[in-house]
Scaffold this active site. Structure first.
Site, PDB file in Angstrom:
ATOM      1  N   PHE A 157       0.851  -1.204   0.000  1.00  0.00           N
ATOM      2  CA  PHE A 157       0.000   0.000   0.000  1.00  0.00           C
ATOM      3  C   PHE A 157       0.879   1.243   0.000  1.00  0.00           C
ATOM      4  CE2 PHE A 157      -3.932   2.287   1.614  1.00  0.00           C
ATOM      5  CZ  PHE A 157      -4.699   1.953   0.505  1.00  0.00           C
ATOM      6  N   GLY A 158       1.794   1.285  -0.969  1.00  0.00           N
ATOM      7  CA  GLY A 158       2.596   2.487  -1.191  1.00  0.00           C
ATOM      8  C   GLY A 158       1.836   3.434  -2.114  1.00  0.00           C
ATOM      9  N   ARG A 159       2.576   4.291  -2.788  1.00  0.00           N
ATOM     10  CA  ARG A 159       1.927   5.301  -3.636  1.00  0.00           C
ATOM     11  C   ARG A 159       1.044   4.670  -4.711  1.00  0.00           C
ATOM     12  NH1 ARG A 159       7.337   7.039  -2.924  1.00  0.00           N
ATOM     13  NH2 ARG A 159       7.690   5.424  -4.470  1.00  0.00           N
ATOM     14  N   ILE A 160       1.554   3.615  -5.357  1.00  0.00           N
ATOM     15  CA  ILE A 160       0.790   3.019  -6.465  1.00  0.00           C
ATOM     16  C   ILE A 160      -0.410   2.243  -5.927  1.00  0.00           C
ATOM     17  CG2 ILE A 160       0.876   1.407  -8.414  1.00  0.00           C
ATOM     18  CD1 ILE A 160       3.870   2.213  -8.740  1.00  0.00           C
ATOM     19  N   SER A 179       0.074  -4.974   4.023  1.00  0.00           N
ATOM     20  CA  SER A 179       1.342  -4.311   3.770  1.00  0.00           C
ATOM     21  C   SER A 179       2.217  -4.505   5.001  1.00  0.00           C
ATOM     22  CB  SER A 179       1.070  -2.814   3.520  1.00  0.00           C
ATOM     23  OG  SER A 179       2.277  -2.118   3.417  1.00  0.00           O
ATOM     24  N   ALA A 238       3.624  -5.383 -10.846  1.00  0.00           N
ATOM     25  CA  ALA A 238       4.799  -5.065 -10.005  1.00  0.00           C
ATOM     26  C   ALA A 238       6.039  -5.622 -10.698  1.00  0.00           C
ATOM     27  CB  ALA A 238       4.593  -5.638  -8.612  1.00  0.00           C
ATOM     28  N   ARG A 239       6.489  -6.794 -10.288  1.00  0.00           N
ATOM     29  CA  ARG A 239       7.607  -7.468 -10.940  1.00  0.00           C
ATOM     30  C   ARG A 239       7.283  -8.947 -11.042  1.00  0.00           C
ATOM     31  NH1 ARG A 239       8.955  -3.206 -12.381  1.00  0.00           N
ATOM     32  NH2 ARG A 239      10.963  -2.142 -12.174  1.00  0.00           N
ATOM     33  N   GLU A 268      11.219 -12.240 -18.048  1.00  0.00           N
ATOM     34  CA  GLU A 268      11.077 -11.101 -18.960  1.00  0.00           C
ATOM     35  C   GLU A 268      12.373 -10.814 -19.732  1.00  0.00           C
ATOM     36  OE1 GLU A 268       8.740  -8.099 -16.944  1.00  0.00           O
ATOM     37  OE2 GLU A 268       9.750  -6.581 -18.151  1.00  0.00           O
ATOM     38  N   HIS A 286       4.859  -5.154 -20.167  1.00  0.00           N
ATOM     39  CA  HIS A 286       5.439  -4.257 -19.162  1.00  0.00           C
ATOM     40  C   HIS A 286       5.255  -2.778 -19.556  1.00  0.00           C
ATOM     41  CE1 HIS A 286       8.706  -4.084 -15.800  1.00  0.00           C
ATOM     42  NE2 HIS A 286       7.836  -3.087 -15.701  1.00  0.00           N
ATOM     43  N   ILE A 287       3.991  -2.378 -19.671  1.00  0.00           N
ATOM     44  CA  ILE A 287       3.698  -1.014 -20.123  1.00  0.00           C
ATOM     45  C   ILE A 287       2.862  -0.219 -19.122  1.00  0.00           C
ATOM     46  CG2 ILE A 287       3.876  -1.482 -22.603  1.00  0.00           C
ATOM     47  CD1 ILE A 287       0.722  -1.577 -22.588  1.00  0.00           C
TER      48      ILE A 287
HETATM   49  C1  GLV Z   1       8.481   0.031 -14.128  1.00  0.00           C
HETATM   50  O1  GLV Z   1       8.229  -1.127 -14.045  1.00  0.00           O
HETATM   51  C2  GLV Z   1       9.096   0.774 -13.079  1.00  0.00           C
HETATM   52  O2  GLV Z   1       9.629   0.170 -12.133  1.00  0.00           O
HETATM   53  O3  GLV Z   1       9.090   2.011 -13.164  1.00  0.00           O
END
Ligand code: GLV
Length: 322
Positions: A157-160, A179, A238-239, A268, A286-287
Site C-alpha cells: 500500500f505504497g503510492r501506487i 502491507s 509489479a515485478r 522477462e 510491461h507497459i
Molecule cells: C516500471 O516497471 C518501473 O519500475 O518504473
C-alpha cells in the site's frame, strides 16, 4: 569515447532527448533497443553519470567497466531490482529511481487490466475478430461484476497501491490491503488493513504492488495461490519475480484461479508459452507506466537527478543504500 561523459543507455522520450545537449556534458547515447552487455560495458567506460533502464543489469562488472569516477546511476523506473545496491554503496555511487511520477499511470493501467480481466475484454476482442458466428445471448461471455460487491485485495500500500485503491473505490469495490508497514485491524485512507492470509482468502481480485526484494520473491507461491478464493483473479503490475509463475500456470490450467492479468514476467522479456495459450490470461508487455506525460516525467526526473549529483547537490530521489 569522450571522457567524463553522461552515458544514456537507451533512447529517452523525444522531448528529453532534445534537452540532453543543453546539459553541457559530453554524451554517449544508446539506441531504442537495449544495448548488448558488451556495448553497455564499452560505452559506460569513463562515464561520470549513467542513465539506465530496468533492462540493464547494474552490478560489479558494470561498475568496474565504468571506472571509479562514476558518481551516479539514474534508473528510469521506480523499481531498482536490476541494480546491486550493496555494490553501489561500496563504491560510493549514488543510485536514483523515479518514484511518484508514475503512480497515476500505473494505477490507470492496473484498472485497465482489472476490467479487461474480469469482463473478458481481450478474450472478447479475440473472439469478435475470429469470424466465428455469434449472436447476443444472456449467458454469453459473462464475467465478474466488480461493482456488485467484489473485494479487491491490494498487496502493498505504497503510492501506487493507494492510487489503485482510489480508482477501485469509484467502482464501489470493497477494498482491503496487506502491507508489511501497516497494522492489521487498522484503516488507512479508508481501506481496511488485513493480514496477507486474510486478504488472499477473501479477495475476488488480488493486485500486487510491492517492489521485488529478497523478501517478496515468490510472495505469491503455490501455497499462497492455494489459499486464494476459488475462482479469484490475480493482477501483477509489479515485478514478475513476486509470483511463482509455474504455480500460477498450474492454478490457471486447473481453473482454481479464474484468470490473471500480467504486465511483468519471471523470465522477462520471455513470456512462458503456457501463459500465451491460456484464454483466461491478459498479457501486457510491461507497459503499466507507459503514459506519454508520465514517460517524459520519468526521463526528466532521471536527468534532474544526474545534474544535481554532478553539481555536488543531493539527488532528488535517491534510492536508500543498504
Ligand atoms: C516500471 O516497471 C518501473 O519500475 O518504473
Amino acid at each position: 569515447m569522450p571522457a567524463a561523459h553522461l552515458y544514456v543507455a537507451r533512447t529517452l522520450t523525444a522531448a528529453v532527448m532534445d534537452e540532453l545537449p543543453g546539459l553541457g556534458v559530453p554524451l554517449v547515447v544508446g539506441e531504442i533497443a537495449p544495448p548488448t552487455r558488451e556495448r553497455l560495458l564499452t560505452d559506460v567506460a569513463g562515464a561520470v553519470a549513467a542513465i539506465v533502464t530496468l533492462t540493464e543489469r547494474i552490478d560489479a562488472e558494470f561498475f568496474d567497466a565504468a571506472g571509479s569516477q562514476l558518481k551516479v546511476v539514474a534508473n528510469v523506473a521506480v523499481g531498482f531490482d536490476n541494480i546491486d545496491l550493496a555494490e553501489a554503496k561500496r563504491r560510493g555511487v549514488v543510485i536514483t529511481n523515479t518514484p511518484g511520477v508514475l503512480d497515476d499511470a500505473t494505477a490507470d493501467h492496473t484498472v485497465a487490466m482489472l476490467l479487461a480481466l474480469t469482463r473478458r475484454v481481450v478474450e472478447a476482442d479475440r473472439f469478435a475478430r475470429s469470424g466465428e458466428p455469434w449472436i447476443w445471448g444472456p449467458t454469453m461471455m459473462v464475467g465478474l461484476d466488480i461493482s456488485a460487491g467484489a473485494t479487491l485485495g491490494i498487496v502493498g500500500f505504497g503510492r501506487i497501491g493507494r492510487a489503485v485503491a482510489r480508482r477501485a473505490a469509484a467502482f464501489g469495490m470493497r477494498i482491503v490491503t496487506a502491507s508489511t508497514d501497516l497494522e492489521p485491524g487498522t484503516q488507512v485512507a479508508g481501506v481496511d488493513v488485513v493480514t496477507l492470509p486474510e486478504l488472499l482468502a477473501t479477495s475476488d481480485v488480488v493486485s500486487l504492488h510491492v517492489p521485488l526484494l529478497p523478501s517478496t520473491r515468490h510472495l505469491i507461491d503455490g501455497a499462497a495461490i492455494a489459499s486464494m478464493k476459488p475462482g479469484a483473479y490475480l493482477i501483477n503490475a509489479a515485478r514478475g519475480g513476486v509470483v511463482d509463475e509455474a504455480a500460477l500456470i498450474e492454478a490457471l490450467r486447473s481453473g482454481r484461479l479464474a484468470g490473471a492479468a500480467l504486465d511483468t514476467f519471471e523470465g522477462e522479456p520471455t513470456i512462458n508459452p503456457a501463459l500465451r495459450e491460456l484464454d483466461t490470461v491478459v498479457l501486457q508487455p510491461h507497459i503499466a507506466s507507459a503514459g506519454d506525460v508520465t514517460r517524459d516525467n520519468m526521463c526528466r526526473l532521471a536527468v534532474r537527478n544526474v545534474t544535481r549529483v554532478l553539481a555536488g547537490e543531493p539527488a532528488e530521489t535517491p534510492v536508500p543504500l543498504p
